[in-house]
Design an enzyme around this catalytic site. Structure first.
Site, PDB file in Angstrom:
ATOM      1  N   SER A 123      -4.250   2.273   6.548  1.00  0.00           N
ATOM      2  CA  SER A 123      -5.417   2.108   5.678  1.00  0.00           C
ATOM      3  C   SER A 123      -6.160   3.409   5.390  1.00  0.00           C
ATOM      4  CB  SER A 123      -6.370   1.050   6.253  1.00  0.00           C
ATOM      5  OG  SER A 123      -5.699  -0.203   6.347  1.00  0.00           O
ATOM      6  N   GLY A 148      -2.072  -1.777   6.301  1.00  0.00           N
ATOM      7  CA  GLY A 148      -2.209  -2.773   5.244  1.00  0.00           C
ATOM      8  C   GLY A 148      -3.327  -3.778   5.488  1.00  0.00           C
ATOM      9  N   ASN A 151       4.045   6.602   1.380  1.00  0.00           N
ATOM     10  CA  ASN A 151       5.155   5.686   1.653  1.00  0.00           C
ATOM     11  C   ASN A 151       5.030   4.524   0.675  1.00  0.00           C
ATOM     12  OD1 ASN A 151       7.001   3.888   2.653  1.00  0.00           O
ATOM     13  ND2 ASN A 151       5.986   3.577   4.633  1.00  0.00           N
ATOM     14  N   TRP A 152       5.927   4.518  -0.308  1.00  0.00           N
ATOM     15  CA  TRP A 152       5.821   3.495  -1.360  1.00  0.00           C
ATOM     16  C   TRP A 152       6.432   2.167  -0.921  1.00  0.00           C
ATOM     17  CZ3 TRP A 152       7.368   6.693  -6.396  1.00  0.00           C
ATOM     18  CH2 TRP A 152       6.448   7.722  -6.566  1.00  0.00           C
ATOM     19  N   LYS A 153       7.031   2.146   0.254  1.00  0.00           N
ATOM     20  CA  LYS A 153       7.611   0.903   0.798  1.00  0.00           C
ATOM     21  C   LYS A 153       8.490   0.224  -0.263  1.00  0.00           C
ATOM     22  CE  LYS A 153       3.846   0.698   4.098  1.00  0.00           C
ATOM     23  NZ  LYS A 153       2.954  -0.112   4.922  1.00  0.00           N
ATOM     24  N   HIS A 165       9.495   3.572  11.121  1.00  0.00           N
ATOM     25  CA  HIS A 165       8.234   2.947  10.684  1.00  0.00           C
ATOM     26  C   HIS A 165       8.074   1.596  11.391  1.00  0.00           C
ATOM     27  CE1 HIS A 165       5.270   0.993   8.146  1.00  0.00           C
ATOM     28  NE2 HIS A 165       4.907   2.206   7.774  1.00  0.00           N
ATOM     29  N   GLU A 185       7.306  -1.186  10.390  1.00  0.00           N
ATOM     30  CA  GLU A 185       7.927  -2.320   9.687  1.00  0.00           C
ATOM     31  C   GLU A 185       9.423  -2.378   9.986  1.00  0.00           C
ATOM     32  OE1 GLU A 185       6.314  -1.249   5.898  1.00  0.00           O
ATOM     33  OE2 GLU A 185       4.329  -1.800   6.633  1.00  0.00           O
ATOM     34  N   GLU A 200       0.774   5.527  13.655  1.00  0.00           N
ATOM     35  CA  GLU A 200       0.307   4.432  12.795  1.00  0.00           C
ATOM     36  C   GLU A 200       0.049   3.202  13.654  1.00  0.00           C
ATOM     37  OE1 GLU A 200       1.711   4.997   8.437  1.00  0.00           O
ATOM     38  OE2 GLU A 200       3.286   3.955   9.506  1.00  0.00           O
ATOM     39  N   GLY A 231       0.122   4.230   2.758  1.00  0.00           N
ATOM     40  CA  GLY A 231       0.865   3.137   2.136  1.00  0.00           C
ATOM     41  C   GLY A 231       0.203   2.714   0.831  1.00  0.00           C
ATOM     42  N   GLY A 232      -0.580   1.649   0.900  1.00  0.00           N
ATOM     43  CA  GLY A 232      -1.178   1.043  -0.296  1.00  0.00           C
ATOM     44  C   GLY A 232      -1.830   2.035  -1.249  1.00  0.00           C
TER      45      GLY A 232
HETATM   46  P1  13P Z   1      -1.399   1.324   4.461  1.00  0.00           P
HETATM   47  O1  13P Z   1      -1.929   2.671   4.032  1.00  0.00           O
HETATM   48  O2  13P Z   1      -1.158   0.389   3.325  1.00  0.00           O
HETATM   49  O3  13P Z   1      -2.217   0.731   5.559  1.00  0.00           O
HETATM   50  O4  13P Z   1       0.055   1.593   5.090  1.00  0.00           O
HETATM   51  C1  13P Z   1       0.222   2.581   6.045  1.00  0.00           C
HETATM   52  C2  13P Z   1       1.657   2.793   6.265  1.00  0.00           C
HETATM   53  O5  13P Z   1       2.342   1.939   6.790  1.00  0.00           O
HETATM   54  C3  13P Z   1       2.249   4.057   5.801  1.00  0.00           C
HETATM   55  O6  13P Z   1       3.520   4.229   6.300  1.00  0.00           O
END
Ligand code: 13P
Length: 251
Positions: free
Chosen positions: A213, A173, A9-11, A95, A97, A167, A234-235
């Site tokens: 993470s 994050g 997920n590149w957000k 998600h 977020e 999640e 994510g990251g």
């Molecule tokens: P991180 O891997 O940066 O913690 O993010 C997880 C995430 O929200 C994937 O959708």
């Protein structure tokens, strides 16, 4: 026999050019890996370019959200059939977020999931508890409510197009991954819940991904848990090398 899914997920990161650099670097690093469904979810504006870039590869394309109507006066929204049109096979829905910052509820997640599934997309439906909810021992009740609401009214056949992502919000994050045991416990709970709400064969087949993470050094431990079928990253998905190391956990 659940094929693992590793999704990045590149957000809200990367221009089209940066997205292309990333995926072009990623392609050869994962090319030999046919045991895993590898998915990337760039921003909307990069979908078309990334779709061209991944043609003929083992990487699939996801959007990060969709709307539930097919068309109409809904300024700013994107319909599932348009995501299909641009080459998406998957879409992330609900998600944390989106739930936290954009007012998504189990009801909107449910409508989006149904719309995505009926358009033939695989919906990656996200659930997860807040830190305060975990600390007050509400994790299971929160997850139960989210799963029940988000997947309400789906038919057994729809589950061919549903992937669940657990999640925990406190792990996103933060560098604070759930332990293998903490994640497995919730995944097993979700699978049992799916048995109760739908049936055993749906529960046996549905992929449940962990997100929060996930890194190259913790993916193997997570993936060795019986009810963890993949990762939503994510990251660590923003760099080809780290995402490839996660996707290649099996090789
Ligand atoms: P991180 O891997 O940066 O913690 O993010 C997880 C995430 O929200 C994937 O959708």
């Amino acid at each position: 026999m659940r094929i693992p899914v590793i999704a990045g997920n590149w957000k809200l990161f990367k221009t089209i050019a940066e997205s292309l650099d990333l995926v072009n670097e990623l392609k050869p690093l994962v090319a030999g890996n046919h045991g895993v469904e590898i998915v990337v979810a760039p921003v909307f504006t990069a979908l078309s370019s990334i779709n061209d870039a991944i043609k003929g590869s083992n990487i699939s394309l996801a959007a990060q959200d969709c709307y539930w109507e097919e068309e109409g006066a809904f300024t700013g929204e994107v319909a599932p059939k348009l995501l299909k049109d641009v080459g998406c096979s998957h879409v992330i829905i609900g998600h944390s977020e989106r739930r936290q910052y954009f007012g998504e509820t189990d009801l909107t997640v449910n409508k989006k999931t149904k719309a995505a599934v009926s358009a033939g997309l695989k919906a990656i439906v996200c659930v997860g508890e807040l830190l305060a909810e975990r600390e007050s021992e509400q994790t299971f009740s929160v997850i139960e409510k989210q799963i029940q609401g988000s997947l309400a009214g789906l038919a057994v056949e729809d589950f061919a197009h549903v992937i669940i992502a657990y999640e925990p919000v406190w792990a996103i994050g933060t560098g604070k991954t759930a332990t293998d045991g903490q994640a497995q416990e919730v995944h097993a709970f979700i699978r049992k819940l799916i048995t109760r709400l739908f049936n055993q064969s749906v529960a046996d087949a549905v992929r449940i991904l962990y997100g929060g993470s996930v890194k190259p050094d913790n993916v193997k431990g997570l993936m060795s848990q019986p009810d963890i079928d993949g990762a939503l990253v994510g990251g660590a998905s923003l760099k080809a090398e780290t995402f490839a190391a996660i996707a290649n956990f099996n090789v």
